[in-house]
Scaffold this active site. Structure first.
Site, PDB file in Angstrom:
ATOM      1  N   SER A 152       0.817  -1.210   0.000  1.00 32.32           N
ATOM      2  CA  SER A 152       0.000   0.000   0.000  1.00 32.32           C
ATOM      3  C   SER A 152       0.850   1.260   0.000  1.00 32.32           C
ATOM      4  O   SER A 152       2.046   1.239   0.327  1.00 32.32           O
ATOM      5  CB  SER A 152      -0.953   0.027   1.212  1.00 32.32           C
ATOM      6  N   THR A 153       0.206   2.361  -0.326  1.00 35.01           N
ATOM      7  CA  THR A 153       0.874   3.661  -0.353  1.00 35.01           C
ATOM      8  C   THR A 153       1.299   4.111   1.036  1.00 35.01           C
ATOM      9  O   THR A 153       2.169   4.987   1.188  1.00 35.01           O
ATOM     10  CB  THR A 153      -0.068   4.712  -0.984  1.00 35.01           C
ATOM     11  N   LYS A 154       0.706   3.532   2.074  1.00 29.45           N
ATOM     12  CA  LYS A 154       1.013   3.943   3.445  1.00 29.45           C
ATOM     13  C   LYS A 154       2.447   3.594   3.857  1.00 29.45           C
ATOM     14  O   LYS A 154       2.954   4.144   4.835  1.00 29.45           O
ATOM     15  CB  LYS A 154       0.023   3.309   4.418  1.00 29.45           C
ATOM     16  N   ASP A 155       3.099   2.690   3.136  1.00 28.60           N
ATOM     17  CA  ASP A 155       4.485   2.367   3.454  1.00 28.60           C
ATOM     18  C   ASP A 155       5.363   3.609   3.437  1.00 28.60           C
ATOM     19  O   ASP A 155       6.285   3.753   4.247  1.00 28.60           O
ATOM     20  CB  ASP A 155       5.052   1.365   2.440  1.00 28.60           C
ATOM     21  N   ALA A 200       4.730   5.783   6.569  1.00 22.57           N
ATOM     22  CA  ALA A 200       5.039   5.041   7.790  1.00 22.57           C
ATOM     23  C   ALA A 200       6.540   5.085   8.055  1.00 22.57           C
ATOM     24  O   ALA A 200       6.985   5.370   9.180  1.00 22.57           O
ATOM     25  CB  ALA A 200       4.549   3.601   7.669  1.00 22.57           C
TER      26      ALA A 200
END
Length: 457
Positions: free
Chosen positions: A42-45, A48
């Site tokens: 996901s783009t959240k990597d 994060a």
């Protein structure tokens, strides 16, 4: 040799893929920034890792520390990967509407997951926001990154996602389209792109039950816009600091059903096995393009995550049927129930200062057993005949007291397009009625009897 030192070094540089079938016939081009190529799918990597590294640089995350965060799943995965690579512990709080796959994946990479109720206010001590903050205060050597307000979130996309899109399109992008939740992937990316070309238009995708679209258009935070929805990962009942409305030109709202159906179309027609919010982005982009796309326009859509997170939901035929999202069955909705009343609104309310005896008389007169309680035009609770009877037996003087002294929980608001299956799942022994706000801002009540009657028709 081209060898990465750890998995987090593979974050970013995801591909852009041309969409060849969806949107065919429209004058411009649709391109998808496929973020499931990140190691955590996901783009959240991106953000994060940025939040962890910035916390390390600031000296607030020390060796052996614990990362505590409220997440819809994908941010947790990114933080967990960073924690594995760097030697930290993780505790994540999640709302109970999130898919079981997300919970299982986080536990698989060593995180502790605490599931919290969805349908509570953000400042309720049971909410996943509040639980995360409480744990941060209680656990020594821990940090609470708070993706909603942490500037590292948007900065990560300003430093990576924006430049990648600009370079991959050779600066020809005309529109950037993404969901808005914490605001990082939309606003960080949009900031970079608009600095390169001020004429680039950013389109935020919102969901029904979220406050963003109305706040952008009116500047009003309207709690009446807030009600439960099924789509995961975007839309909010708060205003995160990472959401910079000046960087979002317009919003398009997408229903749970439209997003779910389009998600499956992306898999079948474009070979993109993506998550639910990706379908919402695609549907919203097509809706916007119908009235706005011109020849030569280049629409870049950020597709946030992977389909493995939704195997039990969007990619499960039975789940889709149960929620009225597949056309093989005919489903009525809350809107249909309201329209069947031919303009008559059966909602009766009492105020907090109404005497209990008056509320009882009203319920008796109207043949109802539960009434919403209002204060200054807002719904603040409810009273029921069963509960009042139980209390009056214990206290005979209760009838002369105000309703505000015997309040029960506020009735839940639901979307007008909630199907009968969804309504029936919400109505049970404890919850005998829900509220619906129509397009004219009128509030209607739907009871168990209403649903049974609609099903029998």
């Amino acid at each position: 040799m081209k060898i990465y030192n750890s998995i987090v070094e593979t974050i970013g540089n995801t591909p852009i893929v041309r969409l060849n079938k969806l949107g065919k016939g429209l004058p411009g081009t649709f391109l998808a920034k496929v973020e499931y190529f990140n190691p955590g799918n996901s783009t959240k990597d991106r953000m994060a890792l940025k939040m962890v590294e910035d916390a390390e640089k600031a000296g607030i995350l020390k060796p052996g520390g614990t990362i505590i965060e409220g997440t819809s799943g994908n941010t947790g995965m990114g933080l967990a990967l960073a924690a594995v690579a760097k030697g930290y512990k993780c505790i994540f709080t999640m709302a109970d509407k999130q898919s079981q796959e997300k919970i299982n994946i986080l536990r698989a990479v060593g995180a502790e997951v605490i599931v919290c109720p969805t349908n509570v206010e953000p400042d309720d001590p049971r909410s996943y926001y509040s639980v995360a903050r409480k744990l941060n205060k209680e656990i020594p050597n821990s940090i609470y990154p708070n993706q909603y307000d942490n500037p590292s979130n948007a900065q990560a996309h300003y430093e990576s996602t924006g430049p990648e899109i600009w370079d991959q399109t050779d600066g020809t992008i005309t529109h950037y389209i993404a969901t808005v939740g914490t605001g990082g992937s939309m606003c960080g990316t949009a900031k970079y792109l608009k600095e390169k070309n001020k004429n680039i238009i950013s389109v935020g995708i919102d969901t029904y039950g979220s406050v963003f679209k109305k706040y952008k258009e009116t500047g009003i935070f309207d709690e009446n816009e807030i009600y439960p929805y099924l789509t995961e990962g975007f839309g909010e009942d708060i205003l995160p600091k990472n959401v910079n409305f000046d960087l979002i030109d317009t919003f398009v709202k997408v229903t749970d059903k439209d997003g779910a159906i389009m998600t499956r179309r992306l898999a079948k027609e474009e070979g993109l096995f993506v998550g639910w919010s990706c379908g919402s982005v695609m549907h919203g982009a097509l809706e916007y393009a119908k009235d706005n796309m011109k020849k030569g326009d280049i629409y870049v859509l950020l597709l946030p995550d992977h389909g493995t997170r939704y195997l039990a939901k969007v990619y499960n035929d039975q789940w889709m049927r149960d929620h009225g999202f597949l056309d093989s069955r005919s489903f009525g909705t809350a809107r249909d129930i309201i329209q069947s009343r031919n303009g008559k609104n059966s909602l009766h309310t009492v105020s907090k200062t109404t005497k209990v005896s008056e509320a009882i008389l009203l319920m008796s007169k109207e043949g109802i057993d539960q009434i919403p309680v209002t204060e200054n035009g807002n719904f603040v609770g409810s009273v029921s005949s069963a509960s009042l009877l139980e209390k009056i037996i214990s206290d005979a003087n209760l009838q002369q007291k105000n309703v505000g002294e015997v309040l029960e929980k506020t009735m839940q608001f639901v979307a007008p397009d909630s199907t009968l299956d969804v309504l029936s799942s919400l109505l049970n022994k404890e919850t005998k009625a829900v509220l619906v706000r129509d397009e004219q801002q009128n509030v209607h009540i739907i009871t168990q009897h209403d649903v049974l009657k609609a099903i029998a028709q």
